[in-house]
Scaffold this active site. Structure first.
Site, PDB file in Angstrom:
ATOM      1  CE  LYS A 167      -3.701  -2.539   2.378  1.00  0.00           C
ATOM      2  NZ  LYS A 167      -4.609  -2.598   3.570  1.00  0.00           N
ATOM      3  CG  ASN A 170      -3.434  -2.913   7.054  1.00  0.00           C
ATOM      4  OD1 ASN A 170      -3.310  -2.449   5.919  1.00  0.00           O
ATOM      5  ND2 ASN A 170      -4.447  -3.687   7.413  1.00  0.00           N
ATOM      6  CG  HIS A 229      -4.802  -6.687  -0.504  1.00  0.00           C
ATOM      7  ND1 HIS A 229      -6.019  -6.853   0.119  1.00  0.00           N
ATOM      8  CD2 HIS A 229      -4.798  -7.541  -1.556  1.00  0.00           C
ATOM      9  CE1 HIS A 229      -6.732  -7.759  -0.552  1.00  0.00           C
ATOM     10  NE2 HIS A 229      -6.013  -8.188  -1.577  1.00  0.00           N
ATOM     11  CD  GLU A 240      -8.051  -9.644  -3.936  1.00  0.00           C
ATOM     12  OE1 GLU A 240      -6.875  -9.990  -3.679  1.00  0.00           O
ATOM     13  OE2 GLU A 240      -8.928  -9.529  -3.061  1.00  0.00           O
TER      14      GLU A 240
HETATM   15  P1  DAT Z   1      -7.349  -7.606   5.307  1.00  0.00           P
HETATM   16  O1  DAT Z   1      -6.600  -6.482   4.642  1.00  0.00           O
HETATM   17  O2  DAT Z   1      -6.559  -8.181   6.455  1.00  0.00           O
HETATM   18  O3  DAT Z   1      -7.844  -8.650   4.340  1.00  0.00           O
HETATM   19  P2  DAT Z   1     -10.113  -6.684   5.470  1.00  0.00           P
HETATM   20  O4  DAT Z   1     -10.327  -7.313   4.131  1.00  0.00           O
HETATM   21  O5  DAT Z   1     -11.065  -7.042   6.554  1.00  0.00           O
HETATM   22  O6  DAT Z   1      -8.622  -6.962   6.018  1.00  0.00           O
HETATM   23  O7  DAT Z   1     -10.143  -5.101   5.333  1.00  0.00           O
HETATM   24  C1  DAT Z   1      -9.485  -4.477   4.244  1.00  0.00           C
HETATM   25  C2  DAT Z   1      -8.734  -3.274   4.747  1.00  0.00           C
HETATM   26  O8  DAT Z   1      -9.666  -2.327   5.268  1.00  0.00           O
HETATM   27  C3  DAT Z   1      -7.771  -3.564   5.904  1.00  0.00           C
HETATM   28  O9  DAT Z   1      -6.498  -4.005   5.461  1.00  0.00           O
HETATM   29  C4  DAT Z   1      -7.704  -2.230   6.577  1.00  0.00           C
HETATM   30  C5  DAT Z   1      -9.104  -1.665   6.398  1.00  0.00           C
HETATM   31  N1  DAT Z   1      -9.948  -1.957   7.561  1.00  0.00           N
HETATM   32  C6  DAT Z   1     -10.505  -3.137   7.885  1.00  0.00           C
HETATM   33  N2  DAT Z   1     -11.201  -3.068   9.013  1.00  0.00           N
HETATM   34  C7  DAT Z   1     -11.097  -1.784   9.416  1.00  0.00           C
HETATM   35  C8  DAT Z   1     -11.594  -1.054  10.539  1.00  0.00           C
HETATM   36  N3  DAT Z   1     -12.362  -1.636  11.466  1.00  0.00           N
HETATM   37  N4  DAT Z   1     -11.262   0.255  10.633  1.00  0.00           N
HETATM   38  C9  DAT Z   1     -10.501   0.858   9.709  1.00  0.00           C
HETATM   39  N5  DAT Z   1      -9.995   0.226   8.628  1.00  0.00           N
HETATM   40  C10 DAT Z   1     -10.289  -1.070   8.492  1.00  0.00           C
HETATM   41 MG    MG Z   2      -9.322  -8.594   2.912  1.00  0.00          MG
END
Ligand code: DAT
Ligand code: MG
Length: 151
Positions: free
Chosen positions: A11, A114, A117, A128
């Protein structure tokens, strides 16, 4: 099974923080094979499609704004069990709870910053990869190390 592929994106925070090499190093050192790589500033359309599953959630707009805020390093990695293994290398979504030793556990603090991805299933990976890459942009090759990584 060695043909399994996953989509990994570094990212904009990873690019800004000079963590591109560090993260690629971990995937290389593990034994996975890099078959696609490019630096792109994603369009809003690509970002919205990529994160379509999160549409309607409170963090969706911020997430799309963030991922489109600067260049992203989009990659395809290939290898045995790479989808699940990459998720383990990456660690939990919220870096405050990601285990030390994982990419997010070692390199990040906030969930909205974070670093990386990774596809969450082989179906997501296919979706994707085809969203981010054209066919000619993925190059399969035979690592000389294959016999020392796979039995
Ligand atoms: P991942 O990236 O671990 O697959 P995800 O698909 O649940 O996680 O969410 C995609 C992204 O969205 C994640 O990397 C960061 C953001 N995100 C997820 N949950 C969030 C939250 N509760 N508050 C803020 N950003 C969040
Ligand atoms: Mg995800």
């Amino acid at each position: 099974a060695q043909q399994e592929r996953t989509f990994i994106a570094l990212k904009p925070d990873a690019v800004q923080r000079n963590l591109v090499g560090e993260v690629i190093r971990r995937f290389e050192a593990k034994g996975f094979k890099l078959v696609g790589l490019k630096l792109v500033k994603p369009s809003v359309e690509t970002a919205e499609e990529h994160y379509a599953e999160h549409k309607g959630k409170g963090f969706y707009k911020g997430l799309v704004d963030f991922i489109t805020s600067g260049p992203v390093v989009a990659m395809v990695w290939q290898g045995k069990g790479v989808v699940a293994s990459a998720r383990k290398l990456i660690g939990a979504t919220n870096p405050l709870t990601s285990e030390p030793g994982t990419i997010r556990g070692d390199l990040a603090v906030d969930v909205g910053r974070n670093v990386i991805h990774g596809s969450d299933s082989t179906d997501s990976a296919q979706r994707e990869i085809s969203l981010w890459f054209k066919e000619g942009e993925i190059a399969d090759w035979t690592p000389v190390s294959n016999a020392w990584v796979y039995e």
